[in-house]
Structures are given as structure tokens and as C-alpha cells.
Design an enzyme around this catalytic site. Structure first.
Site, PDB file in Angstrom:
ATOM      1  CG  ASP A  45     -22.460  20.603  18.611  1.00 39.56           C
ATOM      2  OD1 ASP A  45     -21.707  20.190  17.710  1.00 39.56           O
ATOM      3  OD2 ASP A  45     -23.604  21.046  18.402  1.00 39.56           O
ATOM      4  CD  GLU A  67     -21.618  20.891   7.568  1.00 33.29           C
ATOM      5  OE1 GLU A  67     -21.503  19.853   6.927  1.00 33.29           O
ATOM      6  OE2 GLU A  67     -21.440  20.963   8.804  1.00 33.29           O
TER       7      GLU A  67
END
Lengths: 278, 405
Positions: free
Chosen positions: A61, A50
């Protein structure tokens, strides 16, 4: 349509083991080093890669991945350069699946159709877009499927049985189970809860289920991988990268190896796991 | 752009939360079930007369509504044109319009049994309103505020802490309102089981832009009735400042279908539109951030750019999605005022009317100074005085002393 993702999970199923999925930010700490790091991942044991698309406002995040995105942007990374990075990787590796992960706005601004065409031709296999739930499938998910890219959906602890079918409906490649309610880099979920959640998702789909968020060590990777078709590690790798940088945040001679070594150790953990019963 | 005029400007959003192409629900899957629950809870609350009655009780006796519609006689004389009325939202408990929305959301949070409230704040007015109502109803309160704003709005930080809230200075990104919103979203996604996110403006994922608008519409509804009582007719124009745009939407929405009413939104032009500013409509284009599609300040790669305004409450690179739509369909005129223009208006209103405005509505006053002289003396202009300037006194004092040196 069979993508590299489908092929890879079929191979792994034959071998009876789970996938080790790595996450790193495109262009972190600079575009050239980033390409070297990504090229080193498959030989260190990554089965699926990824790659984060840097964004100024990554709402899901934690601090490590936020900082990685800002390092990359500071080094001049753009979505176009992220696609060039994938193209660079594909010169030597036509088998390892590449999934781009990030937020919708840079893609929307790039232009959805142009992005999908360019991503496909660069060698991208799938997309994970954090801020596109099934309610917004018209935006990118359906066009991506048409363009031959997998759209990999996140399922979370708040995705109940009533909602799961909607989440899985247009998902392909694999399902990414977010093991905790929270942001990347937070504490790990316990493997019993993960195993129950994966079993629940598998009652609704034949797709492989990978688990991420909160996996930092080979031991956790092994524990999680024994209950799922794959384990995803991001923050720990990003931290290893960051710890190898000099005081100004530039790559050093140690940077590529620091990521490769942790990748290898984590891959050993995943490979030590017994594949979950299908 | 040729966009068909709708039959009504007040019928949006559609069932998926869209105003034209704007709005939507661009959030992480973790939050999606909660947002759907919130929508259901809000629909039920709206239809429940007990909810409305309880809210009206608090609006009257706790907030102090209705807020006066005040004829600014000396400002009117000074400008020599339109008759200027101030909608005195700065007289509300907590000192701004923010409390109208917070009251509604806290009552919704209680309906769905959430005991922990989080909020983002820029100038601190939404944070103070949230901390206040959390104190009133005995709820835990965490307010995210950019570290830069914590510095320039100290009085509000102290107020929030006195009210029992925890203020978290946000160090990520540009350390202003957008980063506070990112951090609040990160908290929400982590504590989704017990936490209600009390958004302070008409932005975020559906249903927030709608419910915040509805809770703020008390401003426009009162204005309508008060103007009818004072002048026996509708106002001719409305002016309000816009960061996310909640005070403006609250004033504008009840008048959108009255074609005789001219409507002006005033964005923050900061140092000027060719330099650092916070005017998303004047200087931005449609993109996706914080759960909705709307006009945003961003670079060619879709990276969000730093906004700048002297006013922390307008220092945001986006705007509520319904404003983006009202701009595209041409119903509302979006103007902008610079830092210097707002400072001049701040001083003018203080000296002429004995009302120290917050720096946010000082932007609206700045455009009134341009618009009013060009209109006849029987033109009725309403400007939303959305907050009081107490919080800005130290900052403006420093600027003015620095300038006079």
C-alpha cells in the site's frame, strides 16, 4: 455455492453494466464513523464493498492507505472489531457483497478456522489477502473455500499466460486485476493496456474481472469500467475521508458526506460505461 | 514442544522454502514470478563452476578473504575460562560480513540482467556493502533506511552517498529497519521489471533465506578449516549476534551436524525482555511478515510491535526463518544481551584487544563474558566479530559522555 458476490455480478450482467467497487479501511477514522460511512456506500452507488483490515506493515500500500490503517489502529481497531463492523452493516443490508482485504498475519494470529467461521457468520462474502499467492493456498485459500467464502485473487501485469492458470485455479467471486506494477494510490494505467490485460484474463476464466489501483476520477472509472466487469476505487476515497478530518485526525460533521459524495460521483462514472463485450 | 529430530540439520529448506513450519513465500502476486525466476537463476548459478570461481576471485582479492581466526589472548585471560577465538569479519572490505552476501547477490543480479539494485539497511553496513559493489559493477543503487537510523548511523549514510548510492530516509511506521524493508518491497513491486532486491539478511521470501545463508557460509567453512589448522580439531562452541541472523547463520550452518559443537545465538534484549527489546525468539511467537513465517514481536491482534535495540542492525522485530526452526528443534541456543551489557562488552573488547567492535557483535561478546568463565581452559569458543565499530563511535561516545556527566 452462490455467494452475494456471485448474485451481485449476475444482476449487473443482466443490467449490462459494470460494478463499482469501493475500498475503505475498517475503523478509519474511528469505529463508529467507519460504520456510518460503510452504511452510506450502497445508497451512494457502491455495488461491492471492500473493507481493509488494518495492519501495521502494509507492504503493497501507498502512503494514503498506510496512514488510514494507522489511524484505525490508533482508534483501537482490531480484526475482531472489523468483523463487528461487518455485522453492524449486515443489520440493514443483506445484499451488498462485503470483501475483506488485507494481510495474512492478523488472520493467522486470530486463528484461521475461527476467523473463517466468525467472518462467515458476520456476513463477509470474500477475502483478498495480498501476501498469499497460490503457492501458499493451503494457508487460507482452500480453508476459505470450504467455509463458503470467496477467495479473490490478484492478477498483475507480471502474471503471464503460463502462470495465469495457477492464479485462477482456486479463485472465486471475481478476479482483481491490479492494473499497474506498484502500490495502491500510484499512477493509473492506460485503458488500452488494461483492456488487453482483461481480455487476456478472460481467455482463461468465466469469472468477472474487476480492475483496481490508480483509479481516482469518474472519468478514469468510466474508461476502466468499459473494459472490465468492475472498477475498484480505494485511495481517492480514503483521501476524501482524510481531507474531512480535523487537525487531530478526528471525524467531523463533513466526514460521512465527503466519502458519500465522491462515491456517488465515481458511481456515475462507472454507470456511464458500456459493459465490456463478453 | 516435542519435535522429531531431523537426520540432518543442514538439508532444509524443502522445495517450497519451508524450514519446518517456518519460511515460505508470502508475497504479493506481482513479485511471485520474479521470485520463481530468482530461484531458477540461483539453482543454475550454484551448479555453474564459473560462477563459484568468479566469486572466489572477488572474495579473495576484493573482499580480502579469508578473514583471520584470531586468538583473543587477553580477553581469554581476563575471563579465565574457554579459549576465545574471534572470527574477524570486521576486517572485510566495507567493515562487516555483509559484503559476502552482497557480492553473491550482485553476481546473481548480473546473471539475470537487472541493472538497478535496491536494498534495506539498519545499521547501514548492508547498505554500504551494496553501494560498494554497485559502484564496482556500475549499477544503480537505492538504499532504504529508517529515518531514525539515518540519524544514528550518519557515518554510513555519508559513505553510501560517496559511493554513488541514493539513500532514502523512510518516514513511515517506526522509521527503523522493518519500515525500510516495507519501503524496499514497495519499490520492488513498482519497479519489478528492472530491479533486483538485494536483501541483507537470512529473511524474506524463499529463496532469499537460503541464498543469503549459502553466501554467508564462507564464514563457517573458513572457521572450520582454520580451527583445524590452528588446534587440530573442531571448536567446542560458536557464538554470534542475531538481528535477522545472517552472520550467525553463516558461522553456524557448516557446524549444525557436528553434535559436539554447542551453538549460541544472541538476540538484542534492548532495555530488558520485560521492556522494549528486539529479541523475537525470547519475546515473540510465530507469525507472517516480509515474505516468511517466523518468530515476530507482535501484539494480541497480530500487529507488529516496535523493536528496540541500541544497535540499529539488530533493531528488527523478526528473525530469519531457519533460526526459528533451529530454535524449535533445539539445535541452537538463543540467548539475549541488553543494551547495557553490549555497551560494557564494546568497551571491554576495545580496551583488552585493541579491537573496537560494532554494537551488533558486542552483544555476542557480552554473552561470551558469561559463557567463557564457566567452561574449561581447553574449550575452544569462536565468536563472530561480524563488524567493526567505526560507525558506532559517535553514538557510543555520546552515550558514554552522557553517562559520565
Amino acid at each position: 455455492m452462490t455467494t452475494r458476490i456471485d448474485t451481485r455480478f449476475a444482476e449487473l450482467a443482466k443490467q449490462g453494466r459494470s460494478a463499482f467497487v469501493t475500498f475503505l479501511m475498517a475503523g478509519d477514522p474511528d469505529p463508529a464513523t467507519s460504520l456510518e460511512i460503510i452504511k452510506a456506500l450502497p445508497k451512494s452507488g457502491a455495488d461491492v464493498i471492500e473493507i481493509g483490515m488494518p495492519f501495521t506493515d502494509p507492504m503493497a500500500d501507498g502512503p494514503s492507505i498506510q496512514a488510514a490503517g494507522l489511524r484505525a489502529l490508533k482508534a483501537g481497531m482490531t480484526l475482531k472489531k472489523t468483523l463487528e463492523l461487518v455485522r453492524g452493516f449486515r443489520k440493514d443490508d443483506n445484499a451488498t457483497p462485503i470483501v475483506l482485504m488485507g494481510y495474512y498475519n492478523p488472520i493467522y494470529i486470530y486463528g484461521v478456522d475461527k476467523f473463517l467461521a466468525d467472518a462467515k457468520s458476520a456476513g463477509v462474502d470474500g477475502l483478498i489477502i495480498v501476501d498469499l499467492p497460490p503457492e501458499e493456498d493451503d494457508e487460507l485459500c482452500l480453508p476459505a473455500m470450504k467455509a463458503g467464502l470467496n477467495f479473490i485473487r490478484l492478477a498483475t501485469p507480471t502474471t503471464d499466460d503460463k502462470r495465469l492458470p495457477a492464479v485462477l485455479a482456486n479463485t472465486s467471486g471475481f478476479v482483481y486485476y491490479v492494473s499497474i506494477t506498484g502500490i495502491t494510490g500510484a499512477a493509473a494505467a492506460d485503458s488500452t493496456a488494461v483492456s488487453e490485460a482483461v481480455a487476456r484474463i478472460k481467455r482463461h476464466t468465466k469469472l468477472p474481472v474487476c480492475v483496481g489501483f490508480g483509479i481516482r476520477t469518474p472519468e478514469t472509472a468510466r474508461a476502466i469500467a468499459s473494459h472490465a466487469n468492475g472498477a475498484v476505487v480505494g485511495t481517492a476515497l480514503v483521501d476524501a475521508l482524510k481531507n474531512s478530518l480535523d487537525a487531530e485526525g478526528r471525524a467531523t460533521a463533513k466526514t460521512v458526506n465527503a466519502v458519500a459524495e465522491l462515491t456517488a460521483a465515481l458511481a456515475q462514472g462507472v454507470k456511464g460505461a458500456q459493459q465490456a463485450a463478453e | 514442544m516435542n519435535i522429531a529430530k531431523p537426520n540432518s540439520y543442514r538439508s532444509g529448506p524443502d522445495e517450497r522454502g519451508h524450514f519446518g513450519i517456518f519460511g515460505g513465500r508470502f508475497v504479493a502476486e506481482t513479485l511471485m514470478p520474479l521470485i520463481l525466476d530468482l530461484e531458477k537463476a540461483y539453482t543454475a548459478a550454484k551448479a555453474d563452476p564459473a560462477f563459484q570461481a568468479e566469486m572466489n576471485g572477488y572474495l579473495k582479492n576484493y573482499v580480502g578473504r579469508p578473514s583471520p581466526l584470531y586468538f583473543a589472548e587477553r580477553l581469554t585471560e581476563h575471563l579465565g575460562g574457554a579459549k576465545i577465538y574471534l572470527k574477524r569479519e570486521e576486517l572485510n572490505h566495507t567493515g562487516s560480513h555483509k559484503v559476502n552476501n552482497v557480492l553473491g547477490q550482485i553476481m546473481l543480479a548480473r546473471r539475470i540482467s537487472k541493472k538497478r539494485i535496491i536494498a534495506e539497511t539498519g545499521a547501514g553496513q548492508h547498505g554500504v556493502a551494496t553501494a560498494t559493489l554497485c559502484a564496482r559493477f556500475g549499477l544503480e543503487c537505492v538504499v532504504y533506511m529508517g529515518a531514525v537510523d539515518v540519524e544514528r548511523q550518519q557515518p554510513n549514510v555519508i559513505r553510501m552517498e560517496m559511493l554513488g548510492a541514493k539513500v532514502v530516509p523512510v518516514q513511515s511506521g517506526t522509521r527503523t529497519l522493518k519500515d525500510a524493508m516495507n519501503e524496499a518491497l514497495r519499490d520492488w513491486v513498482t519497479n519489478v521489471h528492472n530491479t533486483f532486491y538485494c536483501i541483507g539478511t537470512v529473511a524474506g521470501p524463499h529463496p532469499y533465506p537460503t541464498l543469503v545463508r549459502d553466501f554467508q557460509s564462507v564464514i563457517g567453512n573458513e572457521t572450520r578449516a582454520q580451527m583445524q589448522e590452528i588446534e587440530g580439531r573442531l571448536p567446542d562452541s560458536l557464538v554470534a549476534c542475531i538481528g535477522g541472523g545472517s552472520n550467525a547463520m553463516g558461522l553456524f550452518h557448516p557446524f549444525l551436524d557436528d553434535p559436539s559443537v554447542e551453538i549460541f545465538g544472541v538476540e538484542a534484549a534492548g532495555h530488558g525482555l520485560t521492556q522494549l527489546h528486539a529479541a523475537s525468539i525470547a519475546g515473540g511467537r510465530p507469525g507472517v511478515l516480509h515474505g516468511n513465517r517466523t518468530y515476530l514481536l507482535m501484539d494480541a491482534d497480530g500487529q507488529i510491535q516496535d523493536a528496540h535495540s541500541i544497535s540499529a542492525g539488530l533493531d528488527y522485530p523478526g528473525i530469519g526463518p531457519e533460526h526459528s526452526w533451529l530454535h524449535e528443534v533445539g539445535r541452537v541456543n538463543y540467548l539475549s544481551a541488553t543494551d547495557d551489557e553490549a555497551l560494557a562488552a564494546f568497551q571491554l573488547l576495545s580496551k583488552l584487544e585493541g579491537i573496537i567492535p560494532a554494537l551488533e557483535p558486542a552483544h555476542a561478546i557480552a554473552k561470551v563474558m558469561e559463557l567463557a568463565p564457566k567452561r574449561p581452559r581447553d574449550h575452544l569458543m569462536v565468536v563472530n566479530l561480524s563488524g567493526r565499530g567505526d560507525k558506532d563511535v559517535p553514538q557510543v561516545g555520546d552515550i558514554l559522555r552522557g553517562k559520565s556527566k
